[in-house]
Scaffold this motif. Structure first.
Motif, PDB file in Angstrom:
ATOM      1  N   LEU A 230       0.854  -1.210   0.000  1.00 57.83           N
ATOM      2  CA  LEU A 230       0.000   0.000   0.000  1.00 57.83           C
ATOM      3  C   LEU A 230       0.880   1.248   0.000  1.00 57.83           C
ATOM      4  O   LEU A 230       2.027   1.185   0.464  1.00 57.83           O
ATOM      5  CB  LEU A 230      -0.898  -0.004   1.237  1.00 57.83           C
ATOM      6  CG  LEU A 230      -2.008  -1.063   1.199  1.00 57.83           C
ATOM      7  CD1 LEU A 230      -2.733  -1.134   2.531  1.00 57.83           C
ATOM      8  CD2 LEU A 230      -2.988  -0.773   0.053  1.00 57.83           C
ATOM      9  N   PRO A 231       0.357   2.365  -0.497  1.00 53.45           N
ATOM     10  CA  PRO A 231       1.199   3.569  -0.555  1.00 53.45           C
ATOM     11  C   PRO A 231       1.683   3.993   0.831  1.00 53.45           C
ATOM     12  O   PRO A 231       1.010   3.742   1.838  1.00 53.45           O
ATOM     13  CB  PRO A 231       0.256   4.628  -1.135  1.00 53.45           C
ATOM     14  CG  PRO A 231      -0.849   3.881  -1.778  1.00 53.45           C
ATOM     15  CD  PRO A 231      -0.980   2.584  -1.061  1.00 53.45           C
ATOM     16  N   ILE A 232       2.827   4.634   0.839  1.00 51.12           N
ATOM     17  CA  ILE A 232       3.442   5.070   2.098  1.00 51.12           C
ATOM     18  C   ILE A 232       2.992   6.492   2.395  1.00 51.12           C
ATOM     19  O   ILE A 232       2.866   7.316   1.471  1.00 51.12           O
ATOM     20  CB  ILE A 232       4.983   5.092   1.932  1.00 51.12           C
ATOM     21  CG1 ILE A 232       5.463   3.768   1.366  1.00 51.12           C
ATOM     22  CG2 ILE A 232       5.679   5.428   3.217  1.00 51.12           C
ATOM     23  CD1 ILE A 232       6.826   3.871   0.705  1.00 51.12           C
ATOM     24  N   ARG A 271      11.355   4.667   2.067  1.00 45.24           N
ATOM     25  CA  ARG A 271      10.913   4.786   0.676  1.00 45.24           C
ATOM     26  C   ARG A 271      10.088   6.059   0.456  1.00 45.24           C
ATOM     27  O   ARG A 271      10.151   6.683  -0.594  1.00 45.24           O
ATOM     28  CB  ARG A 271      10.120   3.537   0.281  1.00 45.24           C
ATOM     29  CG  ARG A 271      11.003   2.298   0.268  1.00 45.24           C
ATOM     30  CD  ARG A 271      10.220   1.023   0.151  1.00 45.24           C
ATOM     31  NE  ARG A 271       9.471   0.710   1.365  1.00 45.24           N
ATOM     32  CZ  ARG A 271       8.917  -0.455   1.624  1.00 45.24           C
ATOM     33  NH1 ARG A 271       9.036  -1.434   0.755  1.00 45.24           N
ATOM     34  NH2 ARG A 271       8.249  -0.665   2.738  1.00 45.24           N
ATOM     35  N   GLY A 272       9.332   6.444   1.509  1.00 46.97           N
ATOM     36  CA  GLY A 272       8.548   7.675   1.408  1.00 46.97           C
ATOM     37  C   GLY A 272       9.462   8.893   1.299  1.00 46.97           C
ATOM     38  O   GLY A 272       9.162   9.858   0.583  1.00 46.97           O
ATOM     39  N   VAL A 273      10.587   8.841   2.026  1.00 49.58           N
ATOM     40  CA  VAL A 273      11.541   9.963   1.992  1.00 49.58           C
ATOM     41  C   VAL A 273      12.143  10.085   0.583  1.00 49.58           C
ATOM     42  O   VAL A 273      12.229  11.179   0.013  1.00 49.58           O
ATOM     43  CB  VAL A 273      12.654   9.745   3.047  1.00 49.58           C
ATOM     44  CG1 VAL A 273      13.702  10.837   2.960  1.00 49.58           C
ATOM     45  CG2 VAL A 273      12.048   9.660   4.444  1.00 49.58           C
ATOM     46  N   ILE A 274      12.543   8.933   0.014  1.00 54.04           N
ATOM     47  CA  ILE A 274      13.135   8.956  -1.340  1.00 54.04           C
ATOM     48  C   ILE A 274      12.095   9.459  -2.352  1.00 54.04           C
ATOM     49  O   ILE A 274      12.398  10.304  -3.207  1.00 54.04           O
ATOM     50  CB  ILE A 274      13.637   7.538  -1.729  1.00 54.04           C
ATOM     51  CG1 ILE A 274      14.740   7.068  -0.775  1.00 54.04           C
ATOM     52  CG2 ILE A 274      14.096   7.484  -3.182  1.00 54.04           C
ATOM     53  CD1 ILE A 274      16.041   7.831  -0.865  1.00 54.04           C
ATOM     54  N   ASP A 275      10.852   8.969  -2.236  1.00 53.61           N
ATOM     55  CA  ASP A 275       9.808   9.419  -3.180  1.00 53.61           C
ATOM     56  C   ASP A 275       9.546  10.921  -3.029  1.00 53.61           C
ATOM     57  O   ASP A 275       9.276  11.604  -4.017  1.00 53.61           O
ATOM     58  CB  ASP A 275       8.497   8.653  -2.937  1.00 53.61           C
ATOM     59  CG  ASP A 275       8.642   7.182  -3.293  1.00 53.61           C
ATOM     60  OD1 ASP A 275       9.671   6.815  -3.892  1.00 53.61           O
ATOM     61  OD2 ASP A 275       7.734   6.403  -2.959  1.00 53.61           O
ATOM     62  N   PRO A 279      10.391  16.132  -6.410  1.00 47.70           N
ATOM     63  CA  PRO A 279      10.377  17.506  -6.950  1.00 47.70           C
ATOM     64  C   PRO A 279      11.755  18.178  -6.988  1.00 47.70           C
ATOM     65  O   PRO A 279      11.935  19.150  -7.715  1.00 47.70           O
ATOM     66  CB  PRO A 279       9.454  18.265  -5.985  1.00 47.70           C
ATOM     67  CG  PRO A 279       8.732  17.230  -5.188  1.00 47.70           C
ATOM     68  CD  PRO A 279       9.572  15.998  -5.200  1.00 47.70           C
ATOM     69  N   VAL A 280      12.725  17.680  -6.200  1.00 50.73           N
ATOM     70  CA  VAL A 280      14.026  18.379  -6.190  1.00 50.73           C
ATOM     71  C   VAL A 280      15.140  17.603  -6.887  1.00 50.73           C
ATOM     72  O   VAL A 280      16.258  18.102  -7.008  1.00 50.73           O
ATOM     73  CB  VAL A 280      14.489  18.728  -4.740  1.00 50.73           C
ATOM     74  CG1 VAL A 280      13.561  19.730  -4.108  1.00 50.73           C
ATOM     75  CG2 VAL A 280      14.649  17.501  -3.856  1.00 50.73           C
ATOM     76  N   ASN A 281      14.850  16.388  -7.355  1.00 46.92           N
ATOM     77  CA  ASN A 281      15.929  15.570  -7.933  1.00 46.92           C
ATOM     78  C   ASN A 281      16.636  16.264  -9.104  1.00 46.92           C
ATOM     79  O   ASN A 281      17.866  16.266  -9.172  1.00 46.92           O
ATOM     80  CB  ASN A 281      15.377  14.216  -8.399  1.00 46.92           C
ATOM     81  CG  ASN A 281      15.120  13.292  -7.220  1.00 46.92           C
ATOM     82  OD1 ASN A 281      15.747  13.446  -6.168  1.00 46.92           O
ATOM     83  ND2 ASN A 281      14.198  12.372  -7.359  1.00 46.92           N
TER      84      ASN A 281
END
Ligand SMILES: Cc1cc2nc3c(=O)[nH]c(=O)nc-3n(C[C@H](O)[C@H](O)[C@H](O)COP(=O)(O)OP(=O)(O)OC[C@H]3O[C@@H](n4cnc5c(N)ncnc54)[C@H](O)[C@@H]3O)c2cc1C
Length: 467
Positions: A230-232, A271-275, A279-281
């Protein structure tokens, strides 16, 4: 000349073509789609295997930001029990692309919007008068004032360690998607790579040949991390973290900052932090110096790619099962050589103990990821653009030099009027520009730019500038 040409019949070309058709501009739009039989699907969504799943949840996939029906709704209508949080088959997304394209084409026809779909491969682009002429493999030409390259990944090049004999044997497979059409029944199959394409290849091979012995080899032996079912929840302090990341000088401090966040918030799903960095990648990448980019590619790329482009839970379970049953072994090793006339000898050096061993394999599949090395590609169109100085290669071989909005930079270091790109050719500038969430945003912005009177060779620009 105000005509627009899009070259490339994959999902990026489809997103741009549809976005242009929906705008009320007078320019004639030519879509040069290549030899693909299923226009708009490209490599990713042309598969007919239902076990090839999207690695983005249905709710995150789409073709146009302003589509009349989102992919999640389409999935719910056409795939029993599908929810927006599911990872659905890529072929279903291919059907969605076709249905969305069909609607825009019919609507454009009713409005009298001018367009042409040209099922041919573009071989070269020459400057001609106030625009360009595209030479096609069917002997025809297309003239346009503005051209967008939507070519996807460039043809894969064999690893340097593969001998000519092995390449000529027919047992070394450069295009993983051609594998399941092979008649031979291998006893052992080695895949070089452990990324998303390698995983698809291993699963397809395990279905096609239930008793084949599978081996995957990559330098770190790390398959992609897995999405949760499920989504984080988003990390509540993501905005603060992103601001701190943007203030970092180079990849090492960025990685240290991310690690510190994981340590300080042990109950937050990493994983939520990486996702949340999405917007800034691109900004982070653009702020790196060439040396820092090189450092990132050398030391952190493998880990970033595994963490960022994760695997859906279902294929991850299949891979785990194959490993548990002893049908699949994954080695962390460097491939030193591939030789033989079939079966092939694959010589590897283990990462753990540096031992060199040679494995025999009936088939060896190269699945080492996206090739964007424009300067070395066997792609007549791209090679011609570089040769004629209309485009220049990214110094790190990540596509071609371009502005963030896709305008190409020529050999003189200037913006080449009327030439643009979308998708993986822009990796050097944007780093993350190959997945649908980025592509549909880029296509929409590019359609707006191309529909404005002041781009490219358009003579109206001079009139407007003078007024
Ligand atoms: C296996 C796989 C799975 C993926 N899964 C996902 C996913 O689940 N979610 C997601 O968001 N992204 C995914 N991606 C990323 C994917 O790259 C994009 O979503 C998208 O498909 C890229 O489309 P594209 O049009 O840029 O490239 P492509 O699909 O490669 O299409 C480019 C097309 O241009 C054609 N072409 C090349 N040269 C010429 C020429 N000279 N003349 C005419 N035509 C030419 C090619 O033949 C090709 O048909 C996946 C990628 C792959 C490879």
């Amino acid at each position: 000349m105000s005509d627009i040409a899009i070259i490339g019949g994959g999902a990026a070309g489809a997103a741009l073509f549809g976005a242009l058709l929906s705008r009320d501009a007078s320019a004639n739009v030519h879509w040069v789609t290549g030899s693909t039989p299923r226009i708009g699907r490209g490599v990713a969504y042309g598969t007919s295997h239902n076990h090839h799943l999207l690695n983005v949840r249905a709710g995150g996939m789409g073709l146009y930001p302003d589509a009349d029906e989102g992919f999640a709704e389409y999935g719910a209508r056409n795939h029993a029990g599908a929810r927006p949080t599911d990872f659905l088959p890529r072929s279903l997304f291919g059907e969605y692309i076709e249905s969305q394209l069909g609607k825009r084409i019919r609507n454009a026809e009713q409005r009298g919007r001018r367009f042409a779909i040209v099922p041919a491969t573009a071989l070269g682009i020459q400057a001609s008068g106030s625009g360009y002429e595209i030479a096609l493999d069917n002997g025809g030409t297309v003239s346009a004032g503005q051209i967008v390259l939507a070519l996807g990944a460039l043809p894969p090049r064999p690893l340097r360690t593969v001998s000519k004999r092995a390449l000529g044997s027919g047992a070394y497979v450069l295009d993983p998607w051609s594998l399941t059409t092979r008649p031979a029944h291998p006893r052992r199959l080695i895949v070089i790579g452990t990324g998303l394409t390698a995983i698809d290849t291993l699963i397809s091979a395990s279905i096609r040949w239930p008793d084949v012995e599978l081996v995957a080899v990559s330098r770190h032996g790390l398959p992609p991390f897995v999405h949760p079912a499920l989504p984080i929840d988003p990390f509540p302090r993501q905005a603060e973290l992103n601001a701190r990341l943007l203030a970092c000088d180079g990849p090492a401090p960025v990685l240290a900052e991310i690690r510190r966040t994981f340590r300080e918030h042990p109950h937050v799903d990493w994983r939520g932090v990486i996702d949340g960095m999405r917007p800034v990648n691109a900004k982070l990448w653009q702020a790196f110096t060439p040396r820092q980019r090189k450092q990132f590619l050398r030391h952190a790329r493998w880990l970033w790619e595994s963490a960022r482009h994760r695997l859906a839970p279902q294929p991850a379970e299949i891979i785990q099962q194959l490993r548990d049953e002893g049908r699949l072994r994954i080695h962390a090793a460097r491939v030193l050589g591939v030789d033989g006339a079939g079966p092939l000898d694959v010589t590897v050096r283990s990462r753990d103990n540096q031992l060199v061993t040679t494995l025999q394999s009936d088939i060896v599949v190269q699945a080492t990821g996206l090739d964007t090395a424009a300067a070395f590609a066997e792609h007549p169109l791209v090679s011609g653009l570089l040769r004629d100085g209309l485009a220049s290669p990214d110094p790190l071989q990540l596509g071609v030099l371009a502005e963030p909005d896709g305008r190409l930079v020529n050999a003189a270091g200037q913006i080449q009027p009327g030439l643009h790109a979308i998708g993986s050719l822009l990796r050097g500038n944007l780093w993350e520009c190959t997945a649908m969430p980025e592509i549909r945003g880029a296509a929409d912005a590019l359609a707006t730019l191309l529909s404005s009177p002041c781009v490219g060779h358009d003579e109206r620009c001079a009139v407007l500038a003078a007024s």
